[in-house]
Write a protein that holds these residues in place. Structure first.
Motif, PDB file in Angstrom:
ATOM      1  N   VAL A  90       0.836  -1.204   0.000  1.00 55.69           N
ATOM      2  CA  VAL A  90       0.000   0.000   0.000  1.00 55.69           C
ATOM      3  C   VAL A  90       0.871   1.253   0.000  1.00 55.69           C
ATOM      4  CG1 VAL A  90      -1.667   1.341   1.338  1.00 55.69           C
ATOM      5  CG2 VAL A  90      -1.987  -1.128   1.058  1.00 55.69           C
ATOM      6  N   ALA A  91       1.919   1.257   0.833  1.00 50.76           N
ATOM      7  CA  ALA A  91       2.820   2.407   0.870  1.00 50.76           C
ATOM      8  C   ALA A  91       3.481   2.621  -0.487  1.00 50.76           C
ATOM      9  CB  ALA A  91       3.880   2.198   1.950  1.00 50.76           C
ATOM     10  N   ALA A  92       3.900   1.536  -1.122  1.00 52.06           N
ATOM     11  CA  ALA A  92       4.534   1.631  -2.438  1.00 52.06           C
ATOM     12  C   ALA A  92       3.559   2.154  -3.476  1.00 52.06           C
ATOM     13  CB  ALA A  92       5.072   0.260  -2.848  1.00 52.06           C
ATOM     14  N   GLN A  93       2.317   1.707  -3.411  1.00 50.83           N
ATOM     15  CA  GLN A  93       1.302   2.146  -4.368  1.00 50.83           C
ATOM     16  C   GLN A  93       1.014   3.635  -4.228  1.00 50.83           C
ATOM     17  OE1 GLN A  93      -1.617  -0.599  -3.036  1.00 50.83           O
ATOM     18  NE2 GLN A  93      -0.704  -2.337  -4.118  1.00 50.83           N
ATOM     19  N   VAL A  94       0.880   4.115  -2.997  1.00 52.23           N
ATOM     20  CA  VAL A  94       0.603   5.540  -2.780  1.00 52.23           C
ATOM     21  C   VAL A  94       1.791   6.381  -3.242  1.00 52.23           C
ATOM     22  CG1 VAL A  94       0.178   7.316  -1.043  1.00 52.23           C
ATOM     23  CG2 VAL A  94      -1.038   5.124  -0.917  1.00 52.23           C
ATOM     24  N   ALA A  95       3.000   5.956  -2.860  1.00 53.10           N
ATOM     25  CA  ALA A  95       4.199   6.692  -3.285  1.00 53.10           C
ATOM     26  C   ALA A  95       4.330   6.694  -4.804  1.00 53.10           C
ATOM     27  CB  ALA A  95       5.442   6.071  -2.649  1.00 53.10           C
ATOM     28  N   GLY A  96       4.094   5.542  -5.420  1.00 54.77           N
ATOM     29  CA  GLY A  96       4.153   5.460  -6.873  1.00 54.77           C
ATOM     30  C   GLY A  96       3.118   6.332  -7.536  1.00 54.77           C
ATOM     31  N   GLY A  97       1.912   6.362  -6.962  1.00 55.31           N
ATOM     32  CA  GLY A  97       0.858   7.192  -7.530  1.00 55.31           C
ATOM     33  C   GLY A  97       1.206   8.670  -7.518  1.00 55.31           C
ATOM     34  N   VAL A  98       1.727   9.149  -6.396  1.00 55.62           N
ATOM     35  CA  VAL A  98       2.123  10.562  -6.314  1.00 55.62           C
ATOM     36  C   VAL A  98       3.261  10.841  -7.292  1.00 55.62           C
ATOM     37  CG1 VAL A  98       3.077  12.351  -4.805  1.00 55.62           C
ATOM     38  CG2 VAL A  98       1.328  10.787  -3.933  1.00 55.62           C
ATOM     39  N   ALA A  99       4.200   9.899  -7.394  1.00 55.69           N
ATOM     40  CA  ALA A  99       5.290  10.063  -8.357  1.00 55.69           C
ATOM     41  C   ALA A  99       4.757  10.142  -9.780  1.00 55.69           C
ATOM     42  CB  ALA A  99       6.276   8.906  -8.233  1.00 55.69           C
ATOM     43  N   GLY A 100       3.729   9.353 -10.076  1.00 57.24           N
ATOM     44  CA  GLY A 100       3.120   9.389 -11.402  1.00 57.24           C
ATOM     45  C   GLY A 100       2.508  10.750 -11.719  1.00 57.24           C
TER      46      GLY A 100
END
Length: 232
Positions: A90-100
């Motif tokens: 979940v942490a990776a997904q949120v971080a990846g989303g913001v990076a996107g």
């Protein structure tokens, strides 16, 4: 899993980043190319569905291609991923989303982080998000049972359809909702509206998991034969 947790987390981060970059970037491009909202929505829909097919195909063998905290939550509830790994997913997904979001803004020479002013709230929007996430989870779980090889295409097609039949345009993903709050563009959502979306998505995912678990549970339908005394 064939791959260690670090590589799985990298796949989840990369996949969610590319997914959100596609959602936000295609929304910006579509909005710039057309003043017709329906045309812009179509220009946002097709790239998103297509990118999901690509990402699930290439990254699914590494991490399972969740790219979505609601999906990870369902698999954790089914004990197909442990709680520690699920939290990191979940942490990776949120971080990846913001990076996107940041990547999309950089490509279009916009401020890297913005605060969205697009209002997306109300009962209709919340019901739409619950329905969108419900359908997504049903699609994934049923496909895992019957056509695992078709999951990339099925998820891409489902999200493409859900953009148009749901009032919310089918975020169906808490990480995507959070990431889109940082974009004051066609794809944005006001930060104050994000909690309502996330709550609806979680409810939709849990209902789907419960329903599919019941529908696909196996029953012993064999009938026992009773021998009646005095008959053959």
């Amino acid at each position: 899993m064939m791959f260690d947790l670090k590589r799985r987390l990298a796949a989840e981060t990369l996949g969610t980043a590319l997914l959100v970059a596609t959602v936000v970037g295609s929304g910006i491009m579509a909005d710039r190319l057309s003043n017709d909202v329906a045309v812009s929505l179509l220009g946002n829909t097709i790239p998103t569905g297509a990118m999901l097919v690509v990402l699930i195909t290439i990254l699914g063998p590494i991490s399972g291609a969740h790219f979505n905290p609601a999906v990870t939550m369902v698999f954790a509830a089914r004990r197909e991923i442990d709680a520690y790994a699920a939290a990191l997913y979940v942490a990776a997904q949120v971080a990846g989303g913001v990076a996107g979001t940041v990547i999309a803004h950089a490509m279009f020479d916009l401020p890297l982080l913005q605060v969205s002013e697009t209002v997306r709230t109300g009962t209709g929007q919340w019901i739409a998000e619950a329905v969108a996430t419900f359908g997504l989870v049903v699609t994934i779980l049923a496909a895992l049972r019957f056509r695992a090889d078709a999951i990339p295409q099925l998820v891409g097609l489902y999200i493409t359809a859900a953009y148009w039949f749901t009032a919310s345009t089918s975020f169906a993903n808490p990480a995507v909702a959070i990431a889109r709050a940082f974009s004051n563009t066609f794809a944005g959502i006001r930060p104050a509206d994000v909690p309502g979306f996330i709550a609806a998505e979680v409810v939709g995912a849990l209902i789907a998991a419960a329903l599919v678990g019941w529908m696909l549970s196996e029953r012993n339908t064999s009938l026992s034969t009773t021998t009646v005394k005095g008959t053959e």
